[in-house]
Design a protein around this motif. Structure first.
Motif, mmCIF file in Angstrom:
data_model
loop_
_atom_site.group_PDB
_atom_site.id
_atom_site.type_symbol
_atom_site.label_atom_id
_atom_site.label_comp_id
_atom_site.label_asym_id
_atom_site.label_seq_id
_atom_site.Cartn_x
_atom_site.Cartn_y
_atom_site.Cartn_z
ATOM 1 N N ASP A 1 -15.786 28.763 6.562
ATOM 2 C CA ASP A 1 -14.679 29.080 7.464
ATOM 3 C C ASP A 1 -13.343 28.588 6.939
ATOM 4 O OD1 ASP A 1 -16.489 30.206 9.083
ATOM 5 O OD2 ASP A 1 -16.493 28.659 10.625
ATOM 6 N N TYR A 2 -13.346 27.412 6.300
ATOM 7 C CA TYR A 2 -12.031 26.899 5.904
ATOM 8 C C TYR A 2 -11.433 27.679 4.744
ATOM 9 C CZ TYR A 2 -14.795 23.974 2.646
ATOM 10 O OH TYR A 2 -15.661 23.510 1.699
ATOM 11 N N ALA B 1 -6.301 33.259 5.449
ATOM 12 C CA ALA B 1 -5.443 33.670 6.559
ATOM 13 C C ALA B 1 -4.058 33.055 6.446
ATOM 14 C CB ALA B 1 -6.083 33.287 7.882
ATOM 15 N N LYS B 2 -3.952 31.941 5.700
ATOM 16 C CA LYS B 2 -2.632 31.346 5.483
ATOM 17 C C LYS B 2 -1.818 32.167 4.502
ATOM 18 C CE LYS B 2 -3.982 26.459 5.878
ATOM 19 N NZ LYS B 2 -4.268 25.276 5.046
ATOM 20 N N GLY B 3 -2.489 33.084 3.805
ATOM 21 C CA GLY B 3 -1.788 33.901 2.825
ATOM 22 C C GLY B 3 -1.791 33.308 1.437
ATOM 23 N N ARG C 1 -12.450 21.598 -5.379
ATOM 24 C CA ARG C 1 -12.704 20.221 -4.986
ATOM 25 C C ARG C 1 -13.974 20.119 -4.150
ATOM 26 N NH1 ARG C 1 -8.046 16.768 -2.489
ATOM 27 N NH2 ARG C 1 -7.353 18.889 -2.148
ATOM 28 N N ASN C 2 -14.095 21.037 -3.200
ATOM 29 C CA ASN C 2 -15.242 20.949 -2.312
ATOM 30 C C ASN C 2 -16.562 21.239 -3.008
ATOM 31 O OD1 ASN C 2 -14.621 20.378 0.616
ATOM 32 N ND2 ASN C 2 -12.973 21.760 0.048
ATOM 33 N N GLY D 1 -0.322 34.697 7.538
ATOM 34 C CA GLY D 1 0.158 33.325 7.688
ATOM 35 C C GLY D 1 1.650 33.259 7.947
ATOM 36 N N MET E 1 -3.609 33.574 12.309
ATOM 37 C CA MET E 1 -4.885 33.663 12.998
ATOM 38 C C MET E 1 -5.408 32.275 13.353
ATOM 39 S SD MET E 1 -7.970 36.080 11.909
ATOM 40 C CE MET E 1 -9.505 36.123 12.772
ATOM 41 N N SER F 1 -13.451 25.025 10.350
ATOM 42 C CA SER F 1 -12.394 25.811 9.736
ATOM 43 C C SER F 1 -11.307 24.974 9.069
ATOM 44 C CB SER F 1 -11.798 26.818 10.728
ATOM 45 O OG SER F 1 -11.679 26.262 11.983
ATOM 46 N N LEU F 2 -11.486 23.666 9.005
ATOM 47 C CA LEU F 2 -10.540 22.853 8.245
ATOM 48 C C LEU F 2 -11.221 22.330 6.987
ATOM 49 C CD1 LEU F 2 -8.971 20.880 11.214
ATOM 50 C CD2 LEU F 2 -7.842 22.613 9.810
ATOM 51 N N ASP F 3 -10.470 22.299 5.887
ATOM 52 C CA ASP F 3 -11.000 21.812 4.621
ATOM 53 C C ASP F 3 -11.305 20.313 4.742
ATOM 54 O OD1 ASP F 3 -11.466 20.886 2.085
ATOM 55 O OD2 ASP F 3 -9.984 22.198 1.150
ATOM 56 N N PRO F 4 -12.582 19.928 4.613
ATOM 57 C CA PRO F 4 -12.954 18.526 4.856
ATOM 58 C C PRO F 4 -12.386 17.547 3.846
ATOM 59 C CG PRO F 4 -14.829 19.754 3.988
ATOM 60 C CD PRO F 4 -13.753 20.758 4.283
ATOM 61 N N MET G 1 -9.231 17.697 2.429
ATOM 62 C CA MET G 1 -7.779 17.721 2.268
ATOM 63 C C MET G 1 -7.110 17.092 3.494
ATOM 64 S SD MET G 1 -5.322 21.019 1.668
ATOM 65 C CE MET G 1 -5.598 21.395 -0.048
ATOM 66 N N GLN H 1 -2.739 20.530 4.816
ATOM 67 C CA GLN H 1 -3.294 21.798 5.297
ATOM 68 C C GLN H 1 -2.300 22.533 6.184
ATOM 69 O OE1 GLN H 1 -7.466 22.136 6.218
ATOM 70 N NE2 GLN H 1 -7.840 20.005 5.707
ATOM 71 N N ILE H 2 -1.536 21.759 6.961
ATOM 72 C CA ILE H 2 -0.525 22.407 7.803
ATOM 73 C C ILE H 2 0.669 22.849 6.955
ATOM 74 C CG2 ILE H 2 1.033 22.095 9.772
ATOM 75 C CD1 ILE H 2 -0.930 20.029 10.857
ATOM 76 N N GLU I 1 0.716 23.822 3.864
ATOM 77 C CA GLU I 1 0.449 24.870 2.861
ATOM 78 C C GLU I 1 1.162 26.207 3.116
ATOM 79 O OE1 GLU I 1 -3.616 24.493 0.227
ATOM 80 O OE2 GLU I 1 -3.802 25.208 2.270
ATOM 81 N N PRO I 2 1.097 26.738 4.349
ATOM 82 C CA PRO I 2 1.785 28.029 4.575
ATOM 83 C C PRO I 2 3.291 27.921 4.360
ATOM 84 C CG PRO I 2 0.282 27.543 6.378
ATOM 85 C CD PRO I 2 0.345 26.325 5.532
ATOM 86 N N LYS J 1 3.952 28.001 0.722
ATOM 87 C CA LYS J 1 3.700 29.341 0.184
ATOM 88 C C LYS J 1 4.786 30.335 0.616
ATOM 89 C CE LYS J 1 1.574 33.333 -0.710
ATOM 90 N NZ LYS J 1 1.236 33.883 -1.998
ATOM 91 N N HIS J 2 5.075 30.367 1.929
ATOM 92 C CA HIS J 2 5.926 31.448 2.427
ATOM 93 C C HIS J 2 7.389 31.080 2.497
ATOM 94 C CE1 HIS J 2 2.416 33.794 3.333
ATOM 95 N NE2 HIS J 2 1.923 32.844 4.093
ATOM 96 N N TYR K 1 -7.988 12.829 7.512
ATOM 97 C CA TYR K 1 -8.832 13.970 7.136
ATOM 98 C C TYR K 1 -9.466 14.569 8.391
ATOM 99 C CZ TYR K 1 -8.299 12.551 2.319
ATOM 100 O OH TYR K 1 -7.773 12.260 1.098
ATOM 101 N N ILE L 1 -1.460 25.104 12.238
ATOM 102 C CA ILE L 1 -1.436 25.823 10.957
ATOM 103 C C ILE L 1 -1.003 27.273 11.183
ATOM 104 C CG2 ILE L 1 -2.888 26.716 9.084
ATOM 105 C CD1 ILE L 1 -4.569 24.164 9.348
#
Lengths: 309, 348, 341
Positions: free
Chosen positions: A202-203, A209-211, A224-225, B90, B95, B103-106, B108, B113-114, B116-117, B120-121, B152, B168
């Protein structure tokens, strides 16, 4: 955390002690005397020799002497090379083996990660199939067969690298490849499976979804994971490298521990056999402890539970 | 006239599986107006998640868009390249996912994680991005955000994690927010908090929301309009009042009837299971479970019948020739309420 | 809706109960666990081919028993020594009795005055023994070693794992410590130590391999037993007072079967590798006995001049290993519903 470490170290010492004990008594069960020119010796000569090596004492005394000696770093005297202490024999040869092992591990893990992650990213394409074939072959072809082939075709026929012996870096290339292909294949398979799982998680979907770009997702999240669990394979790799060194060093005439071990086995030089067994075992136990600690450091989930527990 | 920012037309999506082609989405059309919340309701497997994933361009590899278009400000999202979609995802369309536990990267820090968008954008540097991440964390109600930004995911509870997932999604102030069952995985008490938060943020950030859920109860307080999905099709849509108090499709009746209310004493389940979409029925897909099914239901698919300007339902029961049927008591009660409400507004 | 609506007079009649559509029908056929696994295995081309290769090798190796006499393999025939492969009717260099000596293809059969009708399909070794026969016989020995060792490995491992997992508590702790001690020494080192103590030979190798390598199986079985132990049907059997032995045979072993099968498929190639390794470094089976490891050891000595003597056994060994590994992978994927995509 400190309590946990102390406990682990205590068990480690206990394990090594038991291994030493079992090995010692196993060696005592060995048939025949360790003297190479046994047939020519008279009964008297054998007795003198036994006295010299302390073999005439009762077994429990020999055991106590051996264990106490070991605590002081004294592993006894080699039968094969008269008057050479086993500890000297080992320490003079450990450099080559350690270098070879480290190189093989780095080679195998590095290329294994690359092959495995490329396969996972391009799942179910010809790239994936190719890398699967490569890793199956790498896993299946025995390293000594590969070593002989490399030695003949690359070194002898093409002359790219020295055929055997131990000198500069060029001498290490072929044995490193022969030794490292096993870990390479294993890493590639492991990373591929792990990354396929991660890429389906999911992550990763959230990251998409963040693009983020494909590369960004793989580099920042997937790698990393999927690489963290790889640390757990370092123990098995160490085993593979130790056993592999026994035959690879032989084929390439490298003055290392593995080559010495095989020599000692063939002539029943049991102080050396015991010494090398203890070295392998201590190395393995230490590496497993180390990987557990490293795992705790790099995985944030374990890091926390470790400090609380 | 309200502005349509998203217009999905005649969407058909197939999934390729080893058993055959699964027709997951079968001719779905709907639109999203600016500033509104559209709820898409349906049971699992009805195709609501697939629909939203196709908007995001996040369909699985074995999915194929057979036909249709998804217009976002007059651009067809289905015709965009992956690179172009990356610039929309994003930023313009974001979404929120179902399960905050996974749904969160364990590995990072959540700050990253917040951020990142934004990196990027909005091309912010890390420091600025983290600063904005901190602000949005406060906005979604994470206490002690300065400290927690370095934590984390496993150090947060489920509700807090969903707040982070929302943070996010909202950090770039997207125009469209798709919430895919955002409260399903949460405790009931936390559900209400998250719903309140979303409503609150919607007014602050001025975003339009597509809210996916299987729980009609959640819809009542959230949505402006509701679309009901069944077996890969939309079978009824209308404003939230129309769907709740003047439902026309027997499936919608079933859904409402299986929902606890203050007056109901017994919950009615809808008998049977949805049809297998490997081989969808040629008539009304709900016919097999419909106690009011007629011969024509087995033979022909019902078209949409207009109930009001905003309310349409695909059931043969609305055909002028169809016999009048009496829906379950609960629905009759709702119909009466609806008439009363309408009379009052007229008097007003 | 663009489609034309066709209405009949009875279109709006209620659907009779008997006509009501059967919505409980499931399009995909239902299969038992084993059928399902077999179906998935059949889709895996590599695994199917591997299965055939393994079967062919087993049949050839064991079926050769009445034809290949051990005594003739031990006897040397120096006049036929080191002949290359010769297959009648084939004229590819390397398979027509010719050997590359100093860059030229020389007919070794004529040079050594071998009778015209005498030929060796894969050539001969340094004692004039048929390489083809030795390889088939050696494969048989390697397979026996691997299969028997795997059988013991499996028996010990499964029993140990079930007991450890089932008993739990202190018994489990002690049993796990024992495994920890054993696995703190590399497997092959244990095998070597065992071989020094036991009389060298096939039996010793089998024992040595079995003793050292059951720990992996035991660990996996223990973990699975632990999770099965708390399953409802096992709890029910316990509540009903069934004996632990009966429970483990009736409930545990069938549920552990997939793990056991997969793990077995990985143990066999490991055992084959161990045998070859030991014989190669000269402490396993030794000449005049034959196994794949012995053949590799013999072949390596002459590799520079007579590469075929090593190539042939090496190919057989590698194909065997690859086939078992692929089969293992195939079975793992077939049994593991998680990979069902």
């Amino acid at each position: 955390m400190r309590k946990y470490l102390l406990k682990r170290v205590f068990y480690m010492v206990l394990t090594l002690f038991l291994v030493a004990t079992i090995t010692f008594f196993l060696m005592k069960l060995m048939p025949g005397t360790p003297y190479s020119n046994q047939q020519k010796m008279t009964q008297q000569q054998i007795q003198i020799m036994n006295q010299q090596y302390g073999l005439n004492k009762p077994i429990w005394q020999q055991y106590v002497i051996y264990i106490f000696g070991m605590l002081h770093g004294d592993l006894g005297t080699s039968f094969q090379f008269s008057n050479q202490p086993v500890s000297y024999l080992i320490s003079s040869r450990i450099g080559a083996s350690a270098q070879l092992g480290a190189q093989a591990m780095i080679f195998g893990v590095f290329f294994g990660i690359i092959i495995g992650s490329i396969a996972a990213i391009n799942r179910n394409t010809w790239i994936d199939t190719t890398s699967t074939v490569v890793s199956i072959i790498g896993k299946s072809v025995p390293n000594f067969v590969l070593a002989v082939l490399l030695q003949y075709y690359i070194a002898l026929k093409l002359g790219w690298f020295p055929i055997a012996d131990w000198g500069g870096f060029s001498y290490t290339v072929l044995p490193t490849i022969a030794l490292g292909v096993g870990p390479l294949a294993e890493t590639a398979r492991f990373v591929r499976t792990g990354m396929v799982d991660v890429l389906n998680s999911d992550y990763i979907e959230l990251a998409r979804a963040k693009g983020l770009s494909k590369f960004g997702i793989v580099y920042h999240h997937a790698l990393r994971n999927s690489l963290i669990p790889l640390v757990t394979l370092i123990g098995p790799y160490t085993v593979a490298l130790m056993t592999g060194s026994m035959v690879i060093e032989n084929i390439f005439s490298i003055p290392g521990i593995g080559e010495q071990f095989v020599k000692s086995i063939l002539v029943n030089d049991y102080p050396t056999i015991m010494g090398v067994t203890m070295l392998f075992s201590a190395g393995l136990v230490a590496i497993i402890l180390l990987t557990d600690i490293v795992y705790g450091i790099i995985d944030p989930r374990i890091r926390l539970s470790g400090s609380e527990g | 006239m309200t502005e349509r920012i998203l217009d999905v037309k005649n969407l058909r999506i197939d999934f390729h599986t080893y058993a055959g082609e699964v027709k997951a989405i079968r001719d779905v059309s709907f639109h999203l107006n600016k500033g509104e919340t559209l709820a898409i309701v349906g049971e699992s497997g009805s195709g609501k998640s697939v629909t939203t994933k196709s908007i995001m361009g996040l369909l699985a590899n074995n999915a194929k868009v057979v036909s249709g278009s998804i217009l976002y400000h007059d651009q067809d999202l289905l015709k965009k390249s992956e690179k172009e979609m990356q610039n929309i995802r994003g930023k313009d369309i974001a979404m929120i996912f179902q399960d905050p536990m996974t749904s969160l990267d364990p590995t990072m820090k959540i700050g990253q994680q917040i951020a990142e968008p934004l990196i990027k954008h909005k091309h912010l540097d890390k420091k600025k991005a983290w600063q904005q991440a901190l602000e949005i964390m406060k906005l979604v109600g994470i206490n002690d955000a300065e400290k927690r930004i370095n934590n984390y995911p496993h150090q947060f509870s489920g509700g807090q994690r969903q707040r982070i997932v929302i943070a996010i999604a909202l950090v770039c102030y997207p125009e469209v927010l798709i919430a895919d069952e955002p409260t399903t995985a949460l405790d009931v008490t936390i559900q209400a908090q998250i719903l309140d938060l979303m409503k609150d943020l919607q007014s602050k950030i001025e975003t339009s929301i597509i809210f996916i859920t299987h729980d009609l109860g959640v819809v009542a307080g959230m949505a402006d309009r509701v679309a009901v999905m069944y077996a890969g099709e939309i079978i009824e849509y209308g404003t939230v009042d129309e769907i709740f108090y003047n439902p026309q499709h027997p499936y919608t009746w079933g859904l409402l009837n299986s929902m606890p209310t203050l007056s109901s004493t017994k919950l009615e389940a809808i008998p049977g299971t949805p049809p297998d979409l490997l081989d969808p029925p040629k008539g009304d897909p709900f016919a097999a479970r419909n106690p009011f099914a007629m011969k024509i239901d087995a033979e022909q698919k019902p078209p949409f019948f207009k109930v009001s300007e905003t309310h349409y339902a695909a059931t043969w029961l609305l055909h002028p020739n169809a016999p009048k049927v009496t829906p379950p008591d609960e629905i009759v009660r709702r119909w009466q309420l609806y008439r009363k409400m309408n009379n009052q507004t007229q008097v007003h | 809706m663009e489609e034309k609506i066709k209405l009949n007079s009875d279109s709006f009649q209620p659907l009779a109960k008997s006509e009501s559509l059967d919505n409980e029908k499931i399009a995909a056929p239902s299969l038992t666990f084993l059928q399902d696994a077999w179906m998935r295995l059949k889709k895996n081309k590599g695994a199917v081919v591997s299965l055939f290769i393994v079967l062919i090798m087993v049949v050839v190796a064991f079926g050769s028993t009445p034809f290949i006499d051990h005594n003739s393999l031990v006897k040397s025939a120096p006049k036929y020594a080191n002949l290359p492969a010769k297959i009648p009717g084939v004229s590819i260099n390397g398979f027509n009795g010719k050997l590359k000596v100093a860059g030229k293809w020389v007919d070794e059969y004529r040079q050594n005055n071998v009778p015209k009708d005498k030929y060796f399909v894969l050539g001969t070794d340094y004692l004039g023994r048929s390489l083809a026969e030795r390889i088939i016989y050696g494969t048989k020995i390697s397979l026996i070693v691997a299969l028997v060792a795997t059988f013991f490995d499996l028996t010990i491992g499964v029993a140990y794992g079930i007991i450890s997992g089932w008993k739990g508590g202190r018994v489990d702790t002690i049993m796990q410590r024992i495994i920890e001690i054993i696995s703190s020494v590399p497997n092959l080192v244990i095998v070597v130590l065992m071989l020094l103590v036991l009389k060298p030979g096939m039996t010793s190798i089998i024992c040595a391999i079995a003793i050292s390598s059951w720990t992996t199986m035991a660990r996996m079985i223990r973990a699975e037993t632990l999770s099965l132990k708390s399953q409802e049907y096992v709890l029910a059997a316990r509540t009903l007072g069934e004996s632990p032995l009966k429970i483990s045979l009736k409930h545990l072993v069938p549920n552990l079967s997939s793990i056991i099968i997969i793990q077995t498929m990985y143990t066999i190639p490991t055992a084959i590798f161990f045998e070859a390794f030991l014989s190669f470094i000269g402490i396993g089976i030794s000449s005049p006995q034959t196994s794949l490891g012995v053949l590799l050891n013999d072949g390596q000595k002459n590799f520079q001049f007579l590469p075929y003597q090593m190539w042939y056994p090496a190919i057989v060994l590698c194909v065997l290993m690859i086939a078992f590994n692929l089969l293992g992978d195939g079975l793992r994927d077939a049994f593991d519903p998680k990979t069902r995509r």
